[in-house]
Design an enzyme around this catalytic site. Structure first.
Site, PDB file in Angstrom:
ATOM      1  N   SER A 130       0.833  -1.206   0.000  1.00 36.19           N
ATOM      2  CA  SER A 130       0.000   0.000   0.000  1.00 36.19           C
ATOM      3  C   SER A 130       0.861   1.247   0.000  1.00 36.19           C
ATOM      4  O   SER A 130       1.989   1.248   0.530  1.00 36.19           O
ATOM      5  CB  SER A 130      -0.904   0.010   1.235  1.00 36.19           C
ATOM      6  OG  SER A 130      -1.521   1.274   1.417  1.00 36.19           O
ATOM      7  N   TYR A 149      -1.204  -0.349  10.180  1.00 34.77           N
ATOM      8  CA  TYR A 149      -1.384  -0.730   8.776  1.00 34.77           C
ATOM      9  C   TYR A 149      -0.172  -0.329   7.932  1.00 34.77           C
ATOM     10  O   TYR A 149       0.376  -1.136   7.172  1.00 34.77           O
ATOM     11  CB  TYR A 149      -2.641  -0.074   8.225  1.00 34.77           C
ATOM     12  CG  TYR A 149      -2.892  -0.335   6.768  1.00 34.77           C
ATOM     13  CD1 TYR A 149      -3.283  -1.600   6.328  1.00 34.77           C
ATOM     14  CD2 TYR A 149      -2.750   0.675   5.820  1.00 34.77           C
ATOM     15  CE1 TYR A 149      -3.527  -1.848   4.980  1.00 34.77           C
ATOM     16  CE2 TYR A 149      -2.986   0.436   4.474  1.00 34.77           C
ATOM     17  CZ  TYR A 149      -3.370  -0.821   4.060  1.00 34.77           C
ATOM     18  OH  TYR A 149      -3.602  -1.061   2.728  1.00 34.77           O
ATOM     19  N   LYS A 188       2.456  -2.815   6.006  1.00 35.66           N
ATOM     20  CA  LYS A 188       2.594  -2.784   4.550  1.00 35.66           C
ATOM     21  C   LYS A 188       4.014  -2.404   4.128  1.00 35.66           C
ATOM     22  O   LYS A 188       4.519  -2.875   3.105  1.00 35.66           O
ATOM     23  CB  LYS A 188       1.579  -1.817   3.946  1.00 35.66           C
ATOM     24  CG  LYS A 188       0.148  -2.342   3.972  1.00 35.66           C
ATOM     25  CD  LYS A 188       0.005  -3.663   3.227  1.00 35.66           C
ATOM     26  CE  LYS A 188      -1.443  -4.073   3.069  1.00 35.66           C
ATOM     27  NZ  LYS A 188      -1.594  -5.394   2.388  1.00 35.66           N
TER      28      LYS A 188
END
Length: 262
Positions: A145, A158, A162
């Site tokens: 991401s 997150y 990632k």
């Protein structure tokens, strides 16, 4: 013909998180390029719909309803591909995700869960698939991401997970070369269920588009097409790389509005 280099005729792929969004679009795109696919996600009804689209493309799909938060469950998909289709050429580690949460509310358990779902699951399937991929000269595509390389409040778990997946891609590529290629896609804002709250709100959507250099939100097919490129002979001289498919982002295009501390 140059377009022949994008074909995956009679190859076999495993796509995780394939019930909807990027995973579903990827499974269908791989089928349209000539591959049979093992598709895995939690929701059986969604997998049946994707399998029907694969069939319409003239290829076979084997749906596996499974909770992919378990690395062991993800690893088992490699053996499933070989038992059902006789070979394995491509792994697409698409499953992942973690809800935004302020840093001080991100517990150690929350961080560990983010790593397990976004990194450990991909590692487990990659390791399980490696012997087959060595045999076929296959490849792995990880879905990372943009939040793994830019900074925004609320994305500590997150974004860190990632970012770890992106660097894992480089390290795994070194370990598995020269037989197996490993690459990743750094995905920007794509119109999937994860962005429903934005896409369904004209004001938020306009704000996100305005902050994106290309002035639009991406489509799942943009990511699917990149997977086909990386997996096919067209991408055959690429390994250990992170392709940024994000509309040109250099910063988050929608802030969560979390306040300063104090």
């Amino acid at each position: 013909m140059i377009l022949d280099r994008f074909k995956l005729t009679d190859q076999v792929a495993v796509v995780t998180g394939a019930g909807r969004g990027i995973g579903a679009a990827t499974a269908v795109a791989l089928a349209e390029a000539g591959a049979d696919v093992v598709i895995a996600s939690r929701t059986e009804s969604q997998l049946k719909e994707v399998a029907a689209r694969v069939s319409d493309a003239g290829r076979r799909a084997f749906p596996v309803p499974v909770d992919l938060s378990s690395p062991d469950a993800a690893a088992a998909l490699a053996a499933t591909a070989v038992s059902e289709f006789g070979r394995l050429d491509l792994v697409v580690n698409n499953v992942g995700g973690t809800y935004p949460r302020p840093l001080l509310e991100s517990t150690v358990d929350f961080m560990e869960e983010a790593f397990r779902f976004n990194v450990a699951t991909a590692h487990a399937l990659t390791v399980a698939a490696a012997p087959s991929l060595v045999e076929t000269g296959g490849s792995v595509v990880n879905i990372s991401s943009v939040m793994g390389r830019v900074s925004g409040r609320g994305f500590a778990a997150y974004g860190t997970a990632k970012a770890a997946l992106a660097h894992y891609t480089r390290l795994a590529a070194a370990d598995l070369a020269p037989k197996v290629r490993v690459n990743a896609i750094s995905v920007g804002s794509v119109a999937t269920s994860a962005l429903e709250i934005v896409v369904g709100n004209p004001e938020l959507k306009a704000k996100m588009e305005s902050a994106t250099p290309l002035k639009r939100i991406g489509e799942a097919e943009h990511i699917a097409a990149t997977v086909v490129f990386l997996a096919s002979p067209a991408g055959g001289y690429i390994t250990g790389k992170i392709l940024e498919v994000d509309g040109g982002l250099q910063a988050p295009n929608l802030e969560l509005g979390l306040p300063d501390l104090g």
